[in-house]
Write a protein that holds these residues in place. Structure first.
Motif, PDB file in Angstrom:
ATOM      1  N   SER A  90       0.865  -1.180   0.000  1.00  0.00           N
ATOM      2  CA  SER A  90       0.000   0.000   0.000  1.00  0.00           C
ATOM      3  C   SER A  90       0.899   1.227   0.000  1.00  0.00           C
ATOM      4  O   SER A  90       2.059   1.169   0.412  1.00  0.00           O
ATOM      5  CB  SER A  90      -0.933   0.008   1.211  1.00  0.00           C
ATOM      6  N   SER A  91       0.377   2.352  -0.478  1.00  0.00           N
ATOM      7  CA  SER A  91       1.204   3.549  -0.560  1.00  0.00           C
ATOM      8  C   SER A  91       0.453   4.756  -0.023  1.00  0.00           C
ATOM      9  O   SER A  91      -0.773   4.804  -0.026  1.00  0.00           O
ATOM     10  CB  SER A  91       1.646   3.802  -2.000  1.00  0.00           C
ATOM     11  N   GLN A  92       1.249   5.718   0.428  1.00  0.00           N
ATOM     12  CA  GLN A  92       0.729   7.008   0.856  1.00  0.00           C
ATOM     13  C   GLN A  92       1.601   8.072   0.224  1.00  0.00           C
ATOM     14  O   GLN A  92       2.821   7.913   0.139  1.00  0.00           O
ATOM     15  CB  GLN A  92       0.784   7.169   2.375  1.00  0.00           C
ATOM     16  N   SER A  93       0.982   9.162  -0.182  1.00  0.00           N
ATOM     17  CA  SER A  93       1.725  10.277  -0.759  1.00  0.00           C
ATOM     18  C   SER A  93       1.848  11.385   0.272  1.00  0.00           C
ATOM     19  O   SER A  93       0.887  11.695   0.980  1.00  0.00           O
ATOM     20  CB  SER A  93       1.022  10.808  -2.013  1.00  0.00           C
ATOM     21  N   PHE A  94       3.034  11.953   0.354  1.00  0.00           N
ATOM     22  CA  PHE A  94       3.293  13.061   1.265  1.00  0.00           C
ATOM     23  C   PHE A  94       3.873  14.217   0.470  1.00  0.00           C
ATOM     24  O   PHE A  94       4.575  14.018  -0.526  1.00  0.00           O
ATOM     25  CB  PHE A  94       4.284  12.646   2.372  1.00  0.00           C
ATOM     26  N   ASN A  95       3.590  15.429   0.926  1.00  0.00           N
ATOM     27  CA  ASN A  95       4.124  16.609   0.274  1.00  0.00           C
ATOM     28  C   ASN A  95       4.818  17.449   1.333  1.00  0.00           C
ATOM     29  O   ASN A  95       4.172  18.101   2.135  1.00  0.00           O
ATOM     30  CB  ASN A  95       3.012  17.397  -0.422  1.00  0.00           C
ATOM     31  N   GLU A  96       6.140  17.387   1.334  1.00  0.00           N
ATOM     32  CA  GLU A  96       6.911  18.151   2.309  1.00  0.00           C
ATOM     33  C   GLU A  96       7.995  18.942   1.604  1.00  0.00           C
ATOM     34  O   GLU A  96       8.189  18.804   0.397  1.00  0.00           O
ATOM     35  CB  GLU A  96       7.512  17.224   3.369  1.00  0.00           C
ATOM     36  N   GLY A  97       8.765  19.699   2.350  1.00  0.00           N
ATOM     37  CA  GLY A  97       9.831  20.596   1.908  1.00  0.00           C
ATOM     38  C   GLY A  97      10.314  20.469   0.477  1.00  0.00           C
ATOM     39  O   GLY A  97      10.138  21.367  -0.331  1.00  0.00           O
ATOM     40  N   SER A  98      10.943  19.365   0.133  1.00  0.00           N
ATOM     41  CA  SER A  98      11.555  19.238  -1.191  1.00  0.00           C
ATOM     42  C   SER A  98      10.574  18.783  -2.260  1.00  0.00           C
ATOM     43  O   SER A  98      10.945  18.656  -3.418  1.00  0.00           O
ATOM     44  CB  SER A  98      12.730  18.271  -1.122  1.00  0.00           C
ATOM     45  N   GLY A  99       9.356  18.510  -1.906  1.00  0.00           N
ATOM     46  CA  GLY A  99       8.358  18.095  -2.887  1.00  0.00           C
ATOM     47  C   GLY A  99       7.645  16.824  -2.480  1.00  0.00           C
ATOM     48  O   GLY A  99       7.861  16.282  -1.395  1.00  0.00           O
ATOM     49  N   PRO A 100       6.816  16.308  -3.361  1.00  0.00           N
ATOM     50  CA  PRO A 100       6.033  15.109  -3.026  1.00  0.00           C
ATOM     51  C   PRO A 100       6.897  13.837  -3.073  1.00  0.00           C
ATOM     52  O   PRO A 100       7.853  13.744  -3.824  1.00  0.00           O
ATOM     53  CB  PRO A 100       4.967  15.070  -4.108  1.00  0.00           C
TER      54      PRO A 100
END
Length: 132
Positions: A90-100
């Motif tokens: 399974s996967s989750q997408s995160f969007n932080e400092g340097s990008g997704p």
């Protein structure tokens, strides 16, 4: 002349001792054989457990390689050396400092034999990997 009447009353006592010693030796022999069998089966179970761990580990590696190209899927399964390996991802997408970036959770289960049988062994491993 010697008095043999004392010896007549004690006849058979040596037979009782001999039977007792034979019974004790037989019990000890059976106990040693059972202990030897248990020791042998314990080492076999330990070896099968290590093989199951390595099979589950190969499932994690396979899942990580699939995740690195973005095609990680749930419910994949394959077999290696008599072990049935199922891989869930399974996967989750995160969007932080340097990008997704994506974080994949990979679960691998390796089993040998059927549940309830004496030769059944199973190992389950889980890992998380992230890719930008």
């Amino acid at each position: 002349m010697k008095n043999f009447s004392v010896l007549k009353n004690e006849s058979g006592f040596t037979l009782v001792q001999a039977v007792f010693i034979l019974v004790v030796l037989a019990v000890l022999g059976v106990a040693m054989m059972r202990l030897s069998g248990i020791q042998s089966s314990t080492s076999i179970f330990a070896l099968q457990g290590a093989r199951a761990y390595q099979a589950a580990r190969s499932g994690l590696d396979w899942g990580a390689s699939r995740a690195s190209i973005g095609s990680c899927s749930t419910g994949s399964s394959f077999a290696i050396g008599g072990f049935s390996i199922s891989v869930d991802c399974s996967s989750q997408s995160f969007n932080e400092g340097s990008g997704p970036y994506d974080v994949y959770t990979i679960k691998s289960t390796a089993t040998f034999g059927s549940y309830g049988s004496p030769d059944y062994v199973s190992r389950r491993l889980e890992m998380k990997v992230g890719f930008p």
